[in-house]
Design an enzyme around this catalytic site. Sequence first.
Site, PDB file in Angstrom:
ATOM      1  N   LYS A  34       0.840  -1.206   0.000  1.00 14.63           N
ATOM      2  CA  LYS A  34       0.000   0.000   0.000  1.00 14.63           C
ATOM      3  C   LYS A  34       0.877   1.258   0.000  1.00 14.63           C
ATOM      4  O   LYS A  34       0.670   2.179  -0.791  1.00 14.63           O
ATOM      5  CB  LYS A  34      -0.928   0.000   1.218  1.00 14.63           C
ATOM      6  CG  LYS A  34      -1.841   1.206   1.270  1.00 14.63           C
ATOM      7  CD  LYS A  34      -2.720   1.180   2.487  1.00 14.63           C
ATOM      8  CE  LYS A  34      -1.946   1.453   3.732  1.00 14.63           C
ATOM      9  NZ  LYS A  34      -2.119   2.675   4.415  1.00 14.63           N
ATOM     10  N   ASP A  46      -6.319   0.954   0.771  1.00 16.42           N
ATOM     11  CA  ASP A  46      -6.351   1.191   2.221  1.00 16.42           C
ATOM     12  C   ASP A  46      -7.729   0.796   2.736  1.00 16.42           C
ATOM     13  O   ASP A  46      -8.536   0.211   2.010  1.00 16.42           O
ATOM     14  CB  ASP A  46      -6.005   2.655   2.540  1.00 16.42           C
ATOM     15  CG  ASP A  46      -7.116   3.608   2.126  1.00 16.42           C
ATOM     16  OD1 ASP A  46      -8.096   3.166   1.468  1.00 16.42           O
ATOM     17  OD2 ASP A  46      -7.038   4.794   2.477  1.00 16.42           O
TER      18      ASP A  46
END
Length: 218
Positions: free
Chosen positions: A120, A138
């Site tokens: 991420k 996320d």
Amino acid sequence: MNKDKVNRILNTFDDMYPNAKCELNHDNHLQLLIAVMLSAQTTDASVNKLTLQLFQKYQTVEDYAYAPLEELEQDLHSIGLYRNKAKNIKAMANQLIERFDGQVPSTHEALMSLPGVGRKTANVVVSEGFNVPAIAVDTHVERISKRLGFAKKDDSVEVVEQKLQKAIPKQRWTKTHHQMIFFGRYHCKSMRPNCQNCPLIDICYEEKREKYLKERSS
Ligand code: SF4
């Protein structure tokens, strides 16, 4: 997901959040990487409050690498997981000096080889810092993807990312990533989504939508 539905969602995002962008304040690649590392399980607002002073005190990669760990911990203590974040940031800065000439690398692979940098974080850094199309999944992006049917409820984060990449044109990945975060942060919140005023209610899979539709028809 069929193309018409994808287009409808993307057009709605464009109407609602035409200027969605990264909300983590930063002026260079190092600040971006540090801010994203600090943002794990913490709001962007808390990170921005902290980095206002942090980025004045720590201006180079050496500042982070050679700072005493206790001092760095103390400087990060206002946000969650600060001990772990301080340890990772110091180790990451040392690796930048040892392996990357003190520069933040521009590829997923190199970024993910750094301590404390997962997929991420790497996605956010390559897209925001180096204009490489990417969709960082996320908590908001995962929730919205599942509510709107891009992915199934029990899909892992990796599978959600793959399904988004397949459904959304590559040139729109970064923009859609930011728009999904805005949609999740300000409209389709985790606990109290604004279903009553949602332009996508007819295509949403969320149980709350069912509840709202039942209440409305009773
Ligand atoms: Fe989110 Fe509700 Fe809209 Fe579904 S209907 S996308 S749960 S706000």
